[in-house]
Design a protein around this motif. Structure first.
Motif, PDB file in Angstrom:
ATOM      1  N   MET A   1       0.866  -1.177   0.000  1.00  0.00           N
ATOM      2  CA  MET A   1       0.000   0.000   0.000  1.00  0.00           C
ATOM      3  C   MET A   1       0.904   1.229   0.000  1.00  0.00           C
ATOM      4  SD  MET A   1      -2.784  -1.367   2.798  1.00  0.00           S
ATOM      5  CE  MET A   1      -4.026  -0.199   2.290  1.00  0.00           C
ATOM      6  N   LEU A   2       0.875   1.972  -1.115  1.00  0.00           N
ATOM      7  CA  LEU A   2       1.806   3.074  -1.313  1.00  0.00           C
ATOM      8  C   LEU A   2       1.071   4.402  -1.438  1.00  0.00           C
ATOM      9  CD1 LEU A   2       4.166   1.423  -3.973  1.00  0.00           C
ATOM     10  CD2 LEU A   2       4.365   1.356  -1.484  1.00  0.00           C
ATOM     11  N   THR A   3       1.786   5.447  -1.110  1.00  0.00           N
ATOM     12  CA  THR A   3       1.333   6.823  -1.274  1.00  0.00           C
ATOM     13  C   THR A   3       2.363   7.555  -2.138  1.00  0.00           C
ATOM     14  OG1 THR A   3       2.477   7.530   0.737  1.00  0.00           O
ATOM     15  CG2 THR A   3       0.203   6.761   0.975  1.00  0.00           C
ATOM     16  N   PRO A   4       2.089   8.788  -2.559  1.00  0.00           N
ATOM     17  CA  PRO A   4       3.098   9.516  -3.341  1.00  0.00           C
ATOM     18  C   PRO A   4       4.451   9.619  -2.646  1.00  0.00           C
ATOM     19  CG  PRO A   4       0.990  10.617  -3.511  1.00  0.00           C
ATOM     20  CD  PRO A   4       0.796   9.502  -2.529  1.00  0.00           C
ATOM     21  N   ARG A   5       4.471   9.598  -1.348  1.00  0.00           N
ATOM     22  CA  ARG A   5       5.737   9.684  -0.617  1.00  0.00           C
ATOM     23  C   ARG A   5       6.523   8.384  -0.678  1.00  0.00           C
ATOM     24  NH1 ARG A   5       7.188   8.453   4.625  1.00  0.00           N
ATOM     25  NH2 ARG A   5       8.918   9.659   5.498  1.00  0.00           N
ATOM     26  N   THR A   6       5.836   7.255  -0.763  1.00  0.00           N
ATOM     27  CA  THR A   6       6.508   5.950  -0.730  1.00  0.00           C
ATOM     28  C   THR A   6       6.510   5.242  -2.078  1.00  0.00           C
ATOM     29  OG1 THR A   6       4.442   4.878  -0.035  1.00  0.00           O
ATOM     30  CG2 THR A   6       5.952   5.635   1.698  1.00  0.00           C
ATOM     31  N   LEU A   7       6.007   5.873  -3.128  1.00  0.00           N
ATOM     32  CA  LEU A   7       5.988   5.234  -4.448  1.00  0.00           C
ATOM     33  C   LEU A   7       7.410   4.976  -4.919  1.00  0.00           C
ATOM     34  CD1 LEU A   7       4.235   4.291  -6.856  1.00  0.00           C
ATOM     35  CD2 LEU A   7       4.495   6.600  -7.787  1.00  0.00           C
ATOM     36  N   ASN A   8       7.702   3.731  -5.315  1.00  0.00           N
ATOM     37  CA  ASN A   8       9.043   3.389  -5.752  1.00  0.00           C
ATOM     38  C   ASN A   8       8.975   2.362  -6.876  1.00  0.00           C
ATOM     39  OD1 ASN A   8       9.679   0.457  -4.428  1.00  0.00           O
ATOM     40  ND2 ASN A   8       8.384   1.676  -3.062  1.00  0.00           N
ATOM     41  N   LEU A   9      10.057   2.291  -7.637  1.00  0.00           N
ATOM     42  CA  LEU A   9      10.099   1.447  -8.828  1.00  0.00           C
ATOM     43  C   LEU A   9      10.103  -0.033  -8.477  1.00  0.00           C
ATOM     44  CD1 LEU A   9      10.345   1.346 -11.911  1.00  0.00           C
ATOM     45  CD2 LEU A   9      12.821   1.485 -11.643  1.00  0.00           C
ATOM     46  N   TYR A  10      10.760  -0.418  -7.400  1.00  0.00           N
ATOM     47  CA  TYR A  10      10.875  -1.839  -7.051  1.00  0.00           C
ATOM     48  C   TYR A  10       9.503  -2.459  -6.804  1.00  0.00           C
ATOM     49  CZ  TYR A  10      12.514  -6.107  -4.789  1.00  0.00           C
ATOM     50  OH  TYR A  10      12.751  -7.426  -4.464  1.00  0.00           O
ATOM     51  N   ASP A  11       8.658  -1.793  -6.017  1.00  0.00           N
ATOM     52  CA  ASP A  11       7.336  -2.339  -5.711  1.00  0.00           C
ATOM     53  C   ASP A  11       6.442  -2.354  -6.946  1.00  0.00           C
ATOM     54  OD1 ASP A  11       7.905  -2.851  -3.061  1.00  0.00           O
ATOM     55  OD2 ASP A  11       7.284  -0.867  -2.385  1.00  0.00           O
ATOM     56  N   ILE A  12       6.645  -1.406  -7.851  1.00  0.00           N
ATOM     57  CA  ILE A  12       5.863  -1.406  -9.091  1.00  0.00           C
ATOM     58  C   ILE A  12       6.203  -2.635  -9.929  1.00  0.00           C
ATOM     59  CG2 ILE A  12       5.444  -0.183 -11.257  1.00  0.00           C
ATOM     60  CD1 ILE A  12       5.947   2.419  -9.771  1.00  0.00           C
ATOM     61  N   LEU A  13       7.490  -2.930 -10.053  1.00  0.00           N
ATOM     62  CA  LEU A  13       7.913  -4.066 -10.860  1.00  0.00           C
ATOM     63  C   LEU A  13       7.635  -5.393 -10.175  1.00  0.00           C
ATOM     64  CD1 LEU A  13      11.368  -2.711 -12.088  1.00  0.00           C
ATOM     65  CD2 LEU A  13       9.236  -2.764 -13.371  1.00  0.00           C
ATOM     66  N   ASP A  14       7.662  -5.405  -8.856  1.00  0.00           N
ATOM     67  CA  ASP A  14       7.510  -6.651  -8.113  1.00  0.00           C
ATOM     68  C   ASP A  14       6.061  -7.114  -8.066  1.00  0.00           C
ATOM     69  OD1 ASP A  14       8.601  -8.779  -6.689  1.00  0.00           O
ATOM     70  OD2 ASP A  14       8.132  -7.859  -4.762  1.00  0.00           O
ATOM     71  N   ALA A  15       5.120  -6.211  -8.273  1.00  0.00           N
ATOM     72  CA  ALA A  15       3.700  -6.559  -8.190  1.00  0.00           C
ATOM     73  C   ALA A  15       3.189  -7.073  -9.530  1.00  0.00           C
ATOM     74  CB  ALA A  15       2.885  -5.345  -7.750  1.00  0.00           C
ATOM     75  N   ARG A  16       2.257  -8.013  -9.459  1.00  0.00           N
ATOM     76  CA  ARG A  16       1.625  -8.548 -10.673  1.00  0.00           C
ATOM     77  C   ARG A  16       0.347  -7.798 -11.027  1.00  0.00           C
ATOM     78  NH1 ARG A  16       3.637 -13.345 -12.494  1.00  0.00           N
ATOM     79  NH2 ARG A  16       5.136 -14.406 -11.144  1.00  0.00           N
ATOM     80  N   LYS A  17      -0.289  -7.202 -10.052  1.00  0.00           N
ATOM     81  CA  LYS A  17      -1.501  -6.423 -10.276  1.00  0.00           C
ATOM     82  C   LYS A  17      -1.350  -5.069  -9.590  1.00  0.00           C
ATOM     83  CE  LYS A  17      -4.011  -9.505 -12.524  1.00  0.00           C
ATOM     84  NZ  LYS A  17      -4.543  -9.275 -13.895  1.00  0.00           N
ATOM     85  N   HIS A  18      -1.948  -4.044 -10.210  1.00  0.00           N
ATOM     86  CA  HIS A  18      -1.881  -2.694  -9.675  1.00  0.00           C
ATOM     87  C   HIS A  18      -3.287  -2.107  -9.684  1.00  0.00           C
ATOM     88  CE1 HIS A  18       1.912  -3.757 -11.603  1.00  0.00           C
ATOM     89  NE2 HIS A  18       2.531  -2.951 -10.764  1.00  0.00           N
ATOM     90  N   PHE A  19      -3.708  -1.540  -8.585  1.00  0.00           N
ATOM     91  CA  PHE A  19      -4.992  -0.849  -8.569  1.00  0.00           C
ATOM     92  C   PHE A  19      -4.835   0.472  -7.828  1.00  0.00           C
ATOM     93  CE2 PHE A  19      -4.868  -3.701  -5.005  1.00  0.00           C
ATOM     94  CZ  PHE A  19      -5.515  -3.077  -3.950  1.00  0.00           C
ATOM     95  N   PHE A  20      -5.610   1.460  -8.288  1.00  0.00           N
ATOM     96  CA  PHE A  20      -5.466   2.833  -7.835  1.00  0.00           C
ATOM     97  C   PHE A  20      -6.832   3.391  -7.439  1.00  0.00           C
ATOM     98  CE2 PHE A  20      -2.814   1.732 -11.437  1.00  0.00           C
ATOM     99  CZ  PHE A  20      -1.528   1.986 -10.995  1.00  0.00           C
ATOM    100  N   THR A  21      -6.782   4.536  -6.787  1.00  0.00           N
ATOM    101  CA  THR A  21      -7.990   5.311  -6.535  1.00  0.00           C
ATOM    102  C   THR A  21      -8.111   6.380  -7.621  1.00  0.00           C
ATOM    103  OG1 THR A  21      -6.797   6.845  -5.089  1.00  0.00           O
ATOM    104  CG2 THR A  21      -7.823   4.904  -4.059  1.00  0.00           C
ATOM    105  N   PRO A  22      -9.305   6.937  -7.846  1.00  0.00           N
ATOM    106  CA  PRO A  22      -9.425   8.002  -8.858  1.00  0.00           C
ATOM    107  C   PRO A  22      -8.508   9.186  -8.583  1.00  0.00           C
ATOM    108  CG  PRO A  22     -11.587   7.158  -8.271  1.00  0.00           C
ATOM    109  CD  PRO A  22     -10.622   6.520  -7.322  1.00  0.00           C
ATOM    110  N   ALA A  23      -8.345   9.549  -7.316  1.00  0.00           N
ATOM    111  CA  ALA A  23      -7.448  10.660  -6.992  1.00  0.00           C
ATOM    112  C   ALA A  23      -6.002  10.313  -7.340  1.00  0.00           C
ATOM    113  CB  ALA A  23      -7.572  11.015  -5.511  1.00  0.00           C
TER     114      ALA A  23
END
Length: 313
Positions: A239-261
């Protein structure tokens, strides 16, 4: 621990795919179960040329919007900048290696023979013992002695340009969106208003088509306390926020879901107008270099005229 041993499983999963991302020679940066473990990865070194960033382009992708109950209620556009096919893999690889290497503390330390306590007296005579010559009991060849070429505290951090790191994140997110591994969930903070419940969060993931045993990434601009407490016990969910967004977790995940904001935030920070400033700065730098060259030529001409005047006089 060396960076290569930490990130190697993830890096080996960065294999080529047949998605429509970045033209026909597209690259998918998400883990794939069918990827070859011997896939080669190109490395990018140094500062990216201005032509690379000028070649960036944005390809709008439509993501489905799902309600908390799992029903599709609409669509939203994700319009992010992405690197050209020739440099996309190198940019993402370089940013990932930089993140992992900068996370190293570098506090490992050993003592040399000069730093180990004791060993001041010669243990026995030089001759007539039948043994090897010993000048100290703290020699690296004996137990309790010093360490030869052991690790010492050091700084492992390496530099990466801010725009290059931002480009790697936007490229990875765009790849995930094109690969149909992303979707948007309506705000569901009110569903956990009475308190945190991990069981309800797991049930919601299943309604959204996610397997709780597979790695997933949830990105939101703000995390409600009850939502954060409900999802933190799910080991496969980041569970990431703009402060903790990083490339490793993006690549490591198989699915990504976001809020409209979160989608609005990504479009604003990584969208079409992000790198316009860089291009303007690059043009300004080129103009400045031309002005400097002209000033140098004028100064050289003035010196030549003065020298001729002095010689005539």
């Amino acid at each position: 621990m060396p960076v290569s041993s930490v990130a190697s499983p993830l890096l080996l999963s960065l294999s080529a795919s047949s998605s429509s991302f970045l033209s026909s020679s597209s690259v998918s940066f998400l883990p794939s179960s069918s990827s070859s473990p011997h896939a080669s990865i190109a490395t990018g070194r140094g500062k990216p040329a201005a032509s690379i960033l000028r070649a960036l382009r944005a390809e709008a992708t439509t993501l489905p919007v799902i309600s908390f109950t799992g029903e599709k209620v609409g669509e939203v556009a994700l319009d992010l900048k992405s690197a050209p096919p020739s440099t996309a893999r190198a940019v993402v690889h370089r940013a990932l290696i930089t993140d992992r290497q900068n996370a190293r503390r570098g506090t490992a330390s050993t003592l040399t023979r000069g730093e180990v306590r004791g060993g001041g007296r010669k243990p026995y005579g030089q001759k007539k013992t039948g043994k090897a010559r010993r000048g100290s009991t703290r020699t690296p060849l004996r137990p309790g002695g010093g360490v030869i070429f052991g690790p010492k505290p050091r700084d492992w951090s390496i530099k990466i340009n801010r725009k290059e790191k931002r480009l790697a994140i936007s490229t990875a997110l765009a790849s995930a969106a094109v690969a149909n591994d992303s979707f948007v969930v309506q705000e569901f903070d009110e569903e956990f208003a009475t308190g945190p419940r991990t069981r309800d969060f797991v049930a919601a993931l299943q309604r959204w088509g996610l397997d709780p045993k597979e790695k997933a990434m949830f990105f939101s601009t703000e995390l409600d306390d009850n939502v954060r407490l409900s999802g933190r016990n799910i080991g496969t969910l980041k569970m990431l926020t703009p402060r903790t967004l990083n490339l490793y977790d993006i690549l490591d995940a198989r699915k990504h879901f976001f809020t409209p904001a979160a989608i609005d935030y990504l479009n604003t920070r990584y969208g079409t107008t992000v790198f316009d400033e860089y291009e303007d700065d690059t043009d300004a730098e080129d103009d400045g270099e031309e002005e400097v060259a002209e000033e140098q030529e004028e100064a050289a001409q003035d010196e030549t005229e003065e020298a001729e005047t002095d010689s005539n006089s």
